[in-house]
Write a protein that holds these residues in place. Structure first.
Motif, PDB file in Angstrom:
ATOM      1  N   ASP A 152      24.361  30.471  50.873  1.00  0.00           N
ATOM      2  CA  ASP A 152      23.802  29.187  51.303  1.00  0.00           C
ATOM      3  C   ASP A 152      22.739  29.378  52.375  1.00  0.00           C
ATOM      4  OD1 ASP A 152      25.184  27.204  49.791  1.00  0.00           O
ATOM      5  OD2 ASP A 152      26.989  27.645  50.921  1.00  0.00           O
ATOM      6  N   THR A 153      23.120  30.075  53.449  1.00  0.00           N
ATOM      7  CA  THR A 153      22.195  30.290  54.555  1.00  0.00           C
ATOM      8  C   THR A 153      22.231  31.754  54.973  1.00  0.00           C
ATOM      9  OG1 THR A 153      23.793  29.853  56.338  1.00  0.00           O
ATOM     10  CG2 THR A 153      22.645  27.948  55.398  1.00  0.00           C
ATOM     11  N   LEU A 154      21.090  32.247  55.424  1.00  0.00           N
ATOM     12  CA  LEU A 154      20.998  33.619  55.907  1.00  0.00           C
ATOM     13  C   LEU A 154      20.230  33.606  57.216  1.00  0.00           C
ATOM     14  CD1 LEU A 154      20.286  36.773  53.789  1.00  0.00           C
ATOM     15  CD2 LEU A 154      19.259  36.507  56.042  1.00  0.00           C
ATOM     16  N   PHE A 155      20.750  34.333  58.209  1.00  0.00           N
ATOM     17  CA  PHE A 155      20.132  34.377  59.526  1.00  0.00           C
ATOM     18  C   PHE A 155      20.010  35.831  59.956  1.00  0.00           C
ATOM     19  CE2 PHE A 155      19.546  34.134  64.032  1.00  0.00           C
ATOM     20  CZ  PHE A 155      19.028  32.887  64.311  1.00  0.00           C
ATOM     21  N   PHE A 164      16.750  30.209  55.254  1.00  0.00           N
ATOM     22  CA  PHE A 164      16.580  31.626  55.557  1.00  0.00           C
ATOM     23  C   PHE A 164      15.871  31.700  56.902  1.00  0.00           C
ATOM     24  CE2 PHE A 164      14.923  35.939  53.674  1.00  0.00           C
ATOM     25  CZ  PHE A 164      15.419  36.597  54.793  1.00  0.00           C
ATOM     26  N   SER A 165      16.640  32.003  57.955  1.00  0.00           N
ATOM     27  CA  SER A 165      16.129  31.985  59.323  1.00  0.00           C
ATOM     28  C   SER A 165      15.951  33.389  59.862  1.00  0.00           C
ATOM     29  CB  SER A 165      17.107  31.237  60.251  1.00  0.00           C
ATOM     30  OG  SER A 165      17.253  29.897  59.874  1.00  0.00           O
ATOM     31  N   MET A 166      15.028  33.497  60.803  1.00  0.00           N
ATOM     32  CA  MET A 166      14.795  34.785  61.439  1.00  0.00           C
ATOM     33  C   MET A 166      14.384  34.569  62.887  1.00  0.00           C
ATOM     34  SD  MET A 166      12.672  37.937  59.864  1.00  0.00           S
ATOM     35  CE  MET A 166      12.743  39.568  60.617  1.00  0.00           C
ATOM     36  N   GLU A 167      14.990  35.345  63.798  1.00  0.00           N
ATOM     37  CA  GLU A 167      14.598  35.305  65.194  1.00  0.00           C
ATOM     38  C   GLU A 167      13.317  36.100  65.405  1.00  0.00           C
ATOM     39  OE1 GLU A 167      17.865  36.756  67.483  1.00  0.00           O
ATOM     40  OE2 GLU A 167      18.912  34.836  67.454  1.00  0.00           O
TER      41      GLU A 167
END
Length: 370
Positions: free
Chosen positions: A49-52, A83-86
């Motif tokens: 569902d979500t990836l960080f 799909f998040s990324m710092e």
């Protein structure tokens, strides 16, 4: 389907307040680490569902390393939602953003902390105010769907006026989400050691409360809506990945020092990079597992869920645990409602504004072992 957190433990500089698992990237076996990370990721179900991707600092990777990791992720996983990324503002080049966009990253979380250059130096950050504006403008120009920034308050020497100015500068940017956190002195950080030696002075707790209260009031009359104790978003831009944690849902963790929660069991990966690499090469990076008891799960359901403005669902509690919430927490709910710290309705339970001001005190009431 579930969610996935990936940890990149490398930084170009160690911040004075940070207690996350991190190492200076110079002379680190970064390519071998990515090899092992890919091997570990190959064991995780592909429907996500979500990836960080967090850290450390994911943008400390060079362009080739970043592309190799993101290309594998794009080929391996079907990411349904977010799909998040710092990223660090000064490391977020147009080339890196284009690589992220190419492989499906649709949300960036920028570690801004403050716009004050003197405070940024005190925090050990490598960017300055102008880097923040450039990073946001470039990300938006390259069609990143959602951009979030982290801000901090209750910093050494920081005044309420500085917090106000930070918020105005944030609101002037083309961003979609703001996280605002109070500085917490964590053991094994440079700030913690300085504080214990009497070398660091923090604003008093009354001023910290004023900073938080002002943040809530100022953002309430902006386009941002508070949806969690420390998080504010424009409509449609809430952090779906972080909601997985607050709703006490399960997720996988990969990378050195990462945590996961799968099949009712929390697990923790080995933290030092060389030990993680060796463990993956031998077949398993997990250092420790803990089977979450029913009692622990109910506690977590309450104090994590109450972080969100919408609170918790009575129906969800009944579905998960096969019992009404009053049977377990009836006395606590009565006490907190009488103190006007929570609201109890037919369907939901949520904290009041007064409750959110002393959230940790409210959460402790739901620890059954006390």
């Amino acid at each position: 389907m579930t969610s996935l957190y990936i940890h990149i433990p490398f930084c170009n500089r160690i911040c004075t307040y940070c207690d996350f698992n991190k190492f200076l990237i110079k002379n680190q076996p970064v390519d071998t680490y990515i090899d092992c990370l890919i091997k570990e990721l190959s064991t995780i179900p592909t429907d996500i569902d979500t990836l960080f991707i967090g850290g450390g600092t994911p943008t400390a990777l060079n362009d080739q390393q970043l592309e190799r990791l993101l290309k594998f992720i794009a080929q391996q996983f079907k990411i349904q939602q977010e799909f998040s990324m710092e990223a660090n503002p000064d490391e977020l080049t147009a080339a890196k953003i284009m690589i992220m966009k190419k492989y499906g990253v649709n949300r960036l979380s920028l570690g801004v902390q403050t716009f004050d250059n003197d405070l940024l130096k005190l925090l050990g950050r490598t960017h300055e105010e102008e880097d923040i504006r450039r990073a946001v403008d470039t990300a938006k120009a390259l069609d990143i769907e959602s951009v979030s920034i982290d801000l901090m308050y209750h910093l050494p020497t920081q005044s309420l006026e500085q917090v106000k100015l930070d918020l105005e500068k944030a609101l002037a940017l083309d961003i979609d989400h703001i996280s605002s956190y109070s500085l917490i002195l964590e053991p094994k950080t440079q700030f913690y050691n300085q504080y214990r030696k009497g070398m660091l002075q923090l604003p008093d707790e009354t001023l910290a409360a004023e900073m938080y209260d002002y943040t809530i009031r100022r953002l309430a009359i902006s386009a941002f809506q508070q949806y969690e104790i420390s998080n504010f978003a424009k409509p449609g831009h809430e952090s779906e990945h972080n909601k997985v944690y607050w709703q006490n849902r399960e997720y996988y963790g990969a990378g050195a020092g990462s945590h996961g929660y799968v099949n009712g069991e929390r697990y923790y990966n080995i933290a030092p990079v060389p030990h993680y690499i060796k463990a993956v090469q031998l077949g398993n990076a997990v250092k420790e597992t803990h089977k979450v008891t029913r009692e622990e799960s109910m506690e977590e359901f309450m104090f994590l869920g109450l972080r969100m403005n919408e609170g918790i669902s009575r129906w969800d509690f009944l579905q998960r645990y096969g019992t009404r919430i009053e049977k377990i927490f009836g006395d606590v709910l009565t006490k907190l409602e009488a103190s006007e710290l929570i609201v109890v309705t037919e369907d939901r339970i949520y904290m009041t504004a007064a409750g959110r001001m002393i959230g940790n005190d409210v959460f402790e009431e739901f620890l059954l072992s006390i």
